[in-house]
Design a protein around this motif. Structure first.
Motif, PDB file in Angstrom:
ATOM      1  N   ALA A 206       0.863  -1.192   0.000  1.00  0.00           N
ATOM      2  CA  ALA A 206       0.000   0.000   0.000  1.00  0.00           C
ATOM      3  C   ALA A 206       0.891   1.230   0.000  1.00  0.00           C
ATOM      4  CB  ALA A 206      -0.925   0.011   1.208  1.00  0.00           C
ATOM      5  N   SER A 207       0.411   2.301  -0.591  1.00  0.00           N
ATOM      6  CA  SER A 207       1.171   3.546  -0.649  1.00  0.00           C
ATOM      7  C   SER A 207       1.356   4.120   0.756  1.00  0.00           C
ATOM      8  CB  SER A 207       0.435   4.555  -1.536  1.00  0.00           C
ATOM      9  OG  SER A 207       1.063   5.806  -1.514  1.00  0.00           O
ATOM     10  N   VAL A 208       2.614   4.239   1.197  1.00  0.00           N
ATOM     11  CA  VAL A 208       2.893   4.691   2.564  1.00  0.00           C
ATOM     12  C   VAL A 208       2.752   6.212   2.644  1.00  0.00           C
ATOM     13  CG1 VAL A 208       4.598   4.823   4.412  1.00  0.00           C
ATOM     14  CG2 VAL A 208       4.430   2.741   3.003  1.00  0.00           C
ATOM     15  N   ALA A 209       1.815   6.671   3.476  1.00  0.00           N
ATOM     16  CA  ALA A 209       1.612   8.104   3.695  1.00  0.00           C
ATOM     17  C   ALA A 209       2.381   8.578   4.917  1.00  0.00           C
ATOM     18  CB  ALA A 209       0.129   8.406   3.865  1.00  0.00           C
ATOM     19  N   ASP A 226      -2.152   5.849   2.292  1.00  0.00           N
ATOM     20  CA  ASP A 226      -3.059   6.921   1.882  1.00  0.00           C
ATOM     21  C   ASP A 226      -4.468   6.405   1.610  1.00  0.00           C
ATOM     22  OD1 ASP A 226      -2.678   5.634  -0.526  1.00  0.00           O
ATOM     23  OD2 ASP A 226      -1.530   7.247  -1.446  1.00  0.00           O
ATOM     24  N   MET A 227      -4.676   5.090   1.800  1.00  0.00           N
ATOM     25  CA  MET A 227      -6.018   4.504   1.751  1.00  0.00           C
ATOM     26  C   MET A 227      -6.541   4.243   3.160  1.00  0.00           C
ATOM     27  SD  MET A 227      -6.759   4.490  -1.403  1.00  0.00           S
ATOM     28  CE  MET A 227      -8.225   3.467  -1.435  1.00  0.00           C
ATOM     29  N   GLU A 228      -5.872   4.844   4.158  1.00  0.00           N
ATOM     30  CA  GLU A 228      -6.260   4.776   5.571  1.00  0.00           C
ATOM     31  C   GLU A 228      -6.175   3.360   6.141  1.00  0.00           C
ATOM     32  OE1 GLU A 228      -6.298   7.599   6.796  1.00  0.00           O
ATOM     33  OE2 GLU A 228      -6.654   8.790   5.010  1.00  0.00           O
ATOM     34  N   THR A 229      -5.198   2.579   5.681  1.00  0.00           N
ATOM     35  CA  THR A 229      -4.915   1.291   6.294  1.00  0.00           C
ATOM     36  C   THR A 229      -3.734   1.447   7.247  1.00  0.00           C
ATOM     37  OG1 THR A 229      -3.434   0.594   4.483  1.00  0.00           O
ATOM     38  CG2 THR A 229      -5.783   0.014   4.293  1.00  0.00           C
ATOM     39  N   LEU A 230      -3.649   0.549   8.223  1.00  0.00           N
ATOM     40  CA  LEU A 230      -2.611   0.631   9.248  1.00  0.00           C
ATOM     41  C   LEU A 230      -1.971  -0.733   9.451  1.00  0.00           C
ATOM     42  CD1 LEU A 230      -1.128   2.052  11.614  1.00  0.00           C
ATOM     43  CD2 LEU A 230      -3.096   1.462  13.062  1.00  0.00           C
ATOM     44  N   GLY A 244      -5.954  -3.349   8.397  1.00  0.00           N
ATOM     45  CA  GLY A 244      -6.797  -3.038   7.263  1.00  0.00           C
ATOM     46  C   GLY A 244      -7.242  -1.586   7.305  1.00  0.00           C
ATOM     47  N   ASP A 245      -8.396  -1.305   6.755  1.00  0.00           N
ATOM     48  CA  ASP A 245      -8.937   0.051   6.685  1.00  0.00           C
ATOM     49  C   ASP A 245      -9.507   0.439   8.042  1.00  0.00           C
ATOM     50  OD1 ASP A 245     -10.310   2.408   6.135  1.00  0.00           O
ATOM     51  OD2 ASP A 245     -10.981   1.728   4.168  1.00  0.00           O
ATOM     52  N   VAL A 246      -8.873   1.412   8.698  1.00  0.00           N
ATOM     53  CA  VAL A 246      -9.320   1.783  10.048  1.00  0.00           C
ATOM     54  C   VAL A 246     -10.682   2.457  10.033  1.00  0.00           C
ATOM     55  CG1 VAL A 246      -6.951   1.995  10.889  1.00  0.00           C
ATOM     56  CG2 VAL A 246      -8.141   4.014  10.043  1.00  0.00           C
ATOM     57  N   ARG A 247     -11.132   2.926   8.881  1.00  0.00           N
ATOM     58  CA  ARG A 247     -12.447   3.550   8.811  1.00  0.00           C
ATOM     59  C   ARG A 247     -13.563   2.553   9.089  1.00  0.00           C
ATOM     60  NH1 ARG A 247     -11.302   6.340   3.068  1.00  0.00           N
ATOM     61  NH2 ARG A 247     -10.584   4.179   2.760  1.00  0.00           N
TER      62      ARG A 247
END
Length: 373
Positions: A206-209, A226-230, A244-247
């Protein structure tokens, strides 16, 4: 059911209260990007390439500086110095004991700079660049004692923008880079050859923000995409957790739209996640090995996405800055009447500014998160 186990932990830390607020630029559509503690107070960067200095707690403005000709991307504080980094291919060092009319040193790169850090022993300055026209994303090194061209450049470890650079707090010869190519790379700067310097590579897919060290001996790494994964990793590239997606924790009653940053507290040896909603609420969570604990919501400090959050967990205060151009001070101490009045004034000024900007622009912030670079 939420993918990530989330529990409520309201007593884990003392509750923070909104104590003060101030506007970065009145009557202008200016975002706040970052807030950093310095020897002379709080340094706050804005989307207008300006940096303002504010008193802690009162948020009274003390002064400002303006030097960079393009987007500010990062700031770092070291004793009596402030370092600033920009798309204009420069890192500037400011001596905070002197008048801030011009930088004390300037370090120049060949490409726009997205990230940088200073080694724990102050012996090396490391910067990460955007992918250039030659399809090279460089990591450049400078000697802080001699402002000039880089003393060496690593060109092959990343294939896309180097979005993050973090020098290891407990090992001055090591640093971490994160990139939109998905890689987390750990280097040993005592090795001159790039291949020999590269110690470990972790592929997050995943793209590291954002990324950074945490743990008593900096033995762990967090990585936000940048896809809000951790994800959590060891410093030798062993994955510990993939959230995964923290949202997805919205399903557990914690409505977040993005991660604004992370704070490691050495005293409690805990990693905290700062997250928020598009409407400006902030949520504080404790990050466990495979679960999250929701500590507190911080409402009413902002009306748009929060970008900046500097938090002193042990001292019981935090400061936030957002796309609404507002700076807010949070404290475990209940706000005074004077502070409440200042916050009310900031609310009024913000609403007036927002109305003016909406009238001229014809639209608000919307729900899309703005990318600064």
């Amino acid at each position: 059911m939420a993918r990530i186990p989330v529990t409520q932990a309201p007593t884990l830390l003392p509750k923070l209260h909104l104590s003060n607020s101030a506007m970065f630029e009145l009557g202008k559509d200016v975002y706040i990007y970052e807030a950093v503690r310095t020897a002379i107070g709080l340094a706050v960067s804005g989307s207008n390439q300006k940096i303002g200095f504010y008193e802690l707690e009162t948020l009274q403005k003390k002064g400002s500086l303006e030097y960079h000709t393009d987007q500010l991307t990062q700031m770092r504080s070291r004793e009596a110095s402030l370092f600033t980094c920009s798309i204009d291919q420069q890192i500037a060092r400011w001596d905070l004991r002197q008048a801030l009319t011009s930088p004390a040193q300037v370090f120049k790169a060949d490409d726009p700079l997205l990230s940088f850090d200073i080694s724990a022993n102050d012996a090396l300055l490391v910067g990460g660049s955007k992918l250039n026209d030659s399809y090279s994303a460089n990591i450049s090194f400078w000697d802080p004692r001699a402002a000039a061209a880089p003393i060496k450049v690593f060109e092959n470890s990343h294939s896309d923008d180097v979005s993050q650079i973090h020098c290891c707090p407990s090992a001055p010869n090591q640093f971490l880079s994160g990139s939109t190519d998905g890689l987390l790379c750990t280097f040993d700067v005592t090795q001159a050859d790039e291949d020999e310097a590269l110690l470990y590579v972790a592929n997050t897919n995943a793209s590291v923000a954002k990324c950074g060290y945490f743990g008593p001996n900096s033995q762990f790494i967090y990585a936000q995409s940048d896809m809000e994964t951790l994800q959590l990793w060891t410093s030798d590239a062993t994955q510990l957790a993939d959230f995964g997606d923290v949202r997805d924790i919205k399903d557990s009653g914690v409505p977040i739209d993005y991660m604004a940053g992370f704070q490691y507290d050495e005293q409690t040896q805990r990693l905290y996640m700062i997250s928020g909603t598009n409407e400006g609420d902030v949520h504080l969570l404790h990050v466990g090995a495979g679960s999250l604990e929701h500590i507190q919501a911080l409402p009413s400090g902002h009306s748009a996405i929060v970008r900046a959050f500097d938090w002193d967990v042990s001292q019981g205060w935090a400061v936030s800055g957002g796309e609404d151009g507002r700076l807010s001070w949070w404290s475990i101490n209940a706000p005074t009447a004077a502070a409440a009045a200042a916050t009310s004034v900031a609310n009024t000024l913000q609403q007036s500014s927002a109305s003016s900007n909406n009238s001229s622009a014809g639209s608000g912030n919307g729900n899309r998160r703005f990318s600064p670079y």
